[in-house]
Write an enzyme that holds these catalytic residues in place. Structure first.
Site, PDB file in Angstrom:
ATOM      1  CE  LYS A  15       2.925   1.652   1.059  1.00  0.00           C
ATOM      2  NZ  LYS A  15       2.788   0.240   0.877  1.00  0.00           N
ATOM      3  NE  ARG A  61      -0.663  -6.552   0.615  1.00  0.00           N
ATOM      4  CZ  ARG A  61      -0.021  -5.805   0.910  1.00  0.00           C
ATOM      5  NH1 ARG A  61      -0.427  -5.155   2.013  1.00  0.00           N
ATOM      6  NH2 ARG A  61       1.351  -5.350   0.676  1.00  0.00           N
ATOM      7  CG  HIS A 102       5.015  -7.158   0.809  1.00  0.00           C
ATOM      8  ND1 HIS A 102       6.100  -6.448   0.980  1.00  0.00           N
ATOM      9  CD2 HIS A 102       3.895  -7.055   1.925  1.00  0.00           C
ATOM     10  CE1 HIS A 102       5.658  -5.648   2.043  1.00  0.00           C
ATOM     11  NE2 HIS A 102       4.522  -5.866   2.600  1.00  0.00           N
ATOM     12  NE  ARG A 159       8.282  -4.259  -2.422  1.00  0.00           N
ATOM     13  CZ  ARG A 159       8.433  -5.562  -2.282  1.00  0.00           C
ATOM     14  NH1 ARG A 159       9.142  -6.244  -2.975  1.00  0.00           N
ATOM     15  NH2 ARG A 159       8.074  -6.204  -1.207  1.00  0.00           N
ATOM     16  CE1 TYR A 181     -19.688  18.463  20.027  1.00  0.00           C
ATOM     17  CE2 TYR A 181     -17.577  17.847  19.470  1.00  0.00           C
ATOM     18  CZ  TYR A 181     -18.750  18.573  19.279  1.00  0.00           C
ATOM     19  OH  TYR A 181     -18.810  19.408  18.102  1.00  0.00           O
ATOM     20  CB  CYS A 233     -13.503  18.130  18.500  1.00  0.00           C
ATOM     21  SG  CYS A 233     -13.716  18.526  20.343  1.00  0.00           S
ATOM     22  CG  ASP A 235     -12.518  21.377  12.619  1.00  0.00           C
ATOM     23  OD1 ASP A 235     -12.221  20.618  11.803  1.00  0.00           O
ATOM     24  OD2 ASP A 235     -13.678  21.789  13.253  1.00  0.00           O
TER      25      ASP A 235
HETATM   26  C1  PLP Z   1       4.186  -0.320   1.223  1.00  0.00           C
HETATM   27  C2  PLP Z   1       4.955  -1.380   0.961  1.00  0.00           C
HETATM   28  C3  PLP Z   1       6.292  -1.343   1.096  1.00  0.00           C
HETATM   29  C4  PLP Z   1       7.245  -0.460   2.001  1.00  0.00           C
HETATM   30  O1  PLP Z   1       6.786  -1.044   3.330  1.00  0.00           O
HETATM   31  P1  PLP Z   1       7.872  -0.498   4.449  1.00  0.00           P
HETATM   32  O2  PLP Z   1       7.515  -1.412   5.728  1.00  0.00           O
HETATM   33  O3  PLP Z   1       7.095   0.939   5.012  1.00  0.00           O
HETATM   34  O4  PLP Z   1       9.208  -0.281   4.331  1.00  0.00           O
HETATM   35  C5  PLP Z   1       7.129  -2.338   0.536  1.00  0.00           C
HETATM   36  N1  PLP Z   1       6.349  -3.303  -0.461  1.00  0.00           N
HETATM   37  C6  PLP Z   1       5.061  -3.465  -0.566  1.00  0.00           C
HETATM   38  C7  PLP Z   1       4.630  -4.057  -1.598  1.00  0.00           C
HETATM   39  C8  PLP Z   1       4.429  -2.113   0.256  1.00  0.00           C
HETATM   40  O5  PLP Z   1       2.995  -2.057  -0.182  1.00  0.00           O
END
Ligand code: PLP
Length: 706
Positions: free
Chosen positions: A375, A469, A497, A556, A597, A645, A647
């Site tokens: 992602k 979540r 998760h 994941r 700045y 800044c 850039d």
């Molecule tokens: C981003 C994400 C992951 C990956 O997490 P890492 O800590 O980067 O390995 C796994 N599961 C879900 C639902 C996520 O949103």
């Protein structure tokens, strides 16, 4: 779609087949019982070589590109093996009585440049001739020809005696044996097994274990009878080819496709090395036995002989494999400034990505597949480039956050599973189906709405076990159950998760265990309600690192793949990304002069200042201003002065008199002895590497390196 652990059965059998080939050439049971040895080496072990033909047929024959790659690779291998063995072959007197050029040609094309090497020209010729034919006429179209060739082969092999009373056959085979010592070659032997392998791959019916097993037992029994019968008739001129070998191989190969087990990746190279090197081991063992005058023990006792040869072959093969691996992973010349003119850029090290994949796999149980989380443009590393390279490492499952990220991958040709982790509006269900995504169901209502669209969708149900979540509350059992009977939703997975698995603190561990327990309890209840569980997953990177033993179908993995774990975890995962920029202007300022700045910094002494062409629009956190952040220049640290800044930003070069316009600045990465990891840079700005990397700006050009 080949999934990563789908061919474990085949890979294990590669090793078994390699040992059988050693047995053929050492006759381990010879000193025990001649019949037993005949059965072992001339019947049972005869399945080894056709098996290797079938793997080639299965994996490459019907694909033009793969066939070409295979021919190139195997051709080179054959050339290398020839260099090694040909001198011995000639020394042993194999060319006596024939013109050398003719003998060379004959050996190269048919008989092999050493006795075991006939297999390589056979597979080369088989693929060279039958690959294009299969692709043109189809397997069914060309199969009769392969069978016919095999029959001709049989009459020159174990059915030789049958034809020899007929003058026509006598002459035919005299002709054949003029250009090839056997019919066991690329013309008569290889084609039928290559096609058989391709057929198993193409007509991918589900293997039916029972039928295939019965088929194997019956055909192997008949083959054994056939072999002993032919032997009693004294028909064989050679004993590689039997009629029943063909059905036997078909059933065996289908059975090997069933187990979903993992196999060490090295098995492929190892089995090949064992095949290539065992004759060298045979020579060495014989030489050694002669040298120490122990031939009666080492050679005459077939079992000792076989074991010694096998052991030495393994040592030689592992040695070579090890040398090859260390050559591949030799340290590459580091931080050489790229010949680019970018103002700021990132180098994405794909071999480090591959290394991290291997490290993840080492930690996960063998049935657990790696789902690469790509992602946010693969955490800023470049989603398409990374996904492509991950596929080359055998990764077939990916996760993205949004529908658009998924579509982008598909449009760039990324195959395999792509799970969308976030919410997707039901109004976009057509796209979910069109691109064959796996959509996360974020709660029961989402499932209802997706089902109502009428599109056949593959989904993973997300369960909330305490993070609160996304996910349906794990306690709503009946709502979860109902999702499994929705008409248009195919439930392919169920996951949760873990939100505190990064910490080893007692409170965090307890909370994580609670989440795990809640999830497993739910799965248990589902099972007891008669629901067949889909794929399950819960670990992300820290889940894998701190709870590696969990039995899941996927993990994941995001941040660990990119090697951007905090310092304490940074032992084996290599950082994939280095972020660089340049000094575009150097100036001296007097004591008391201010900078940037709001005149935010005032020089306490005369200073040398460098202006770096990267700013917060490129992703440099503004919170690194006023000395909180550092960069590397010429292998040394330099502090950020004044405010970052949009850039540009200023750094202190007072201690770096040789830094000039054009000098490379490393914001994240290594320069000489010094390193600023993504985690360090993020920590200095009060954040985590995930945020820093995923916010890397679109102006930062990514350069893949390997
Ligand atoms: C981003 C994400 C992951 C990956 O997490 P890492 O800590 O980067 O390995 C796994 N599961 C879900 C639902 C996520 O949103």
């Amino acid at each position: 779609m080949p999934a990563e652990r789908r061919y474990g059965g085949i890979d294990w059998f590669r090793m078994a087949a390699a040992f059988l080939i050693i047995a053929i050439h050492t006759s381990p049971l010879d000193s025990v019982n001649a019949e037993a040895d005949f059965f072992f080496t001339r019947v049972l072990a005869r399945i080894a070589v056709p098996f290797f033909f079938m793997t080639t047929g299965f994996f490459v024959l019907s694909d033009r590109k793969k066939s070409h790659q295979f021919l190139k690779k195997t051709g080179l291998l054959y050339a290398a093996a020839t260099v090694l063995y040909l001198p011995i072959h000639i020394y042993a007197g194999n060319w006596e009585g024939e013109p050398a050029l003719f003998a060379l040609l004959k050996d190269i094309l048919f008989d092999g440049t050493f006795y075991h090497l006939w297999y390589l020209p056979a597979v080369l010729i088989g693929v060279l001739i039958f690959g294009p034919l299969v692709r043109k006429f189809g397997i069914e179209g060309i199969f009769p020809a392969a069978i016919a060739l095999y029959l001709i082969g049989l009459l020159g092999d174990s059915y030789y005696g049958l034809g020899q009373s007929i003058p026509f056959f006598q002459e035919l085979y005299q002709g054949i044996f003029w250009f090839s010592d056997y019919t066991r070659n690329g013309l008569f032997f290889a084609p039928v097994f290559l096609l058989l392998g391709a057929a198993v791959a193409l007509f991918e019916r589900k293997p039916s274990p029972r039928l295939d097993f019965i088929g194997l037992v019956v055909s192997f029994g008949l083959m054994t009878a056939e072999a002993f019968w032919l032997r009693s008739l004294k028909w064989p001129r050679h004993d590689s080819m039997y009629i029943m070998l063909v059905p036997c191989m078909y059933f065996l190969f289908r059975l090997l496709l069933i187990p979903k087990i993992g196999a060490p990746k090295s098995f492929r190279s190892m089995s090949l090395l064992i095949y290539l090197l065992h004759p060298a081991a045979i020579l060495m063992v014989r030489f050694f036995a002669k040298l120490v005058n122990l031939e009666s023990v080492c050679i005459d006792n077939g079992i000792v002989y076989f074991l010694m040869v096998t052991l030495l072959t393994l040592v030689l093969s592992y040695g070579l494999l090890w040398i090859g691996e260390s050559w591949k992973s030799r340290p590459k010349s580091k931080t050489k400034p790229r010949k680019n003119t970018e103002r700021t850029w990132a180098e994405v090290n794909l071999s480090h990505l591959a290394h991290n994949v291997r490290e993840c796999r080492k930690r996960l149980p063998s049935q657990c597949r790696l789902m690469a989380v790509v992602k946010a443009d693969a955490y800023g590393h470049g989603g398409v480039v990374c996904a492509r390279h991950l596929r080359k490492q055998g990764v077939t499952a990916f996760a993205v956050a949004t529908l658009e990220e998924g579509i982008r991958l598909r449009r760039c040709g990324i195959k395999g599973e792509i799970l969308i982790l976030g919410y997707t509006s039901p109004e976009r269900a057509a796209k979910l189906q069109q691109y064959q995504f796996l959509q996360t169901v974020v709660d029961y209502e989402h499932a209802v709405e997706l089902d109502k669209t009428g599109f056949a969708l593959n989904v993973h149900i997300k369960i909330d076990t305490g993070m609160h979540r996304l996910g349906e509350d794990g306690q709503n059992f009946s709502r979860i159950c109902n999702m499994f009977s929705m008409k248009h939703l195919q439930i392919k997975g169920i996951y949760t998760h873990l939100c505190w698995s990064n910490s080893k603190e007692q409170k965090a561990v307890e909370f994580t265990q609670l989440q795990i327990q809640r999830f497993y309890q739910l799965l248990d209840r589902l099972q007891r309600a008669g629901i067949k569980l889909p794929d399950i997953h819960m670990q992300s990177s820290y889940g894998m690192l701190h709870y590696p033993k969990l039995q899941c179908d996927y993990a994941r993995i995001g941040i660990a793949l990119y090697g951007a774990l905090p310092l304490s975890e940074r032992d084996v995962f290599l950082p994939v990304l280095e972020w660089k920029s340049r000094i575009v202007l150097v100036r001296e300022i007097a004591a008391g002069e201010s900078l940037g700045y709001d005149c935010g910094f005032t020089a306490p002494k005369p200073m040398r200042i460098g202006i770096v062409s990267a700013g917060y629009a490129d992703g440099v956190p503004r919170s690194l201003s006023f000395g909180r952040g550092q960069v590397l220049i010429q292998g040394q640290r330099a502090s950020i002065l004044g405010a970052v800044c949009m850039d540009q930003m200023a750094v202190d070069l007072t201690h770096l008199p040789s830094a000039v316009r054009g000098s490379v600045v490393t914001l994240v990465g290594r320069d000489g002895e010094q390193e600023i990891s993504a985690a360090e840079c993020a920590q200095r700005s009060g954040s985590i590497a995930n945020e820093l990397l995923s916010r890397l700006g679109s102006r930062v050009k990514r350069f893949p390196i390997s």
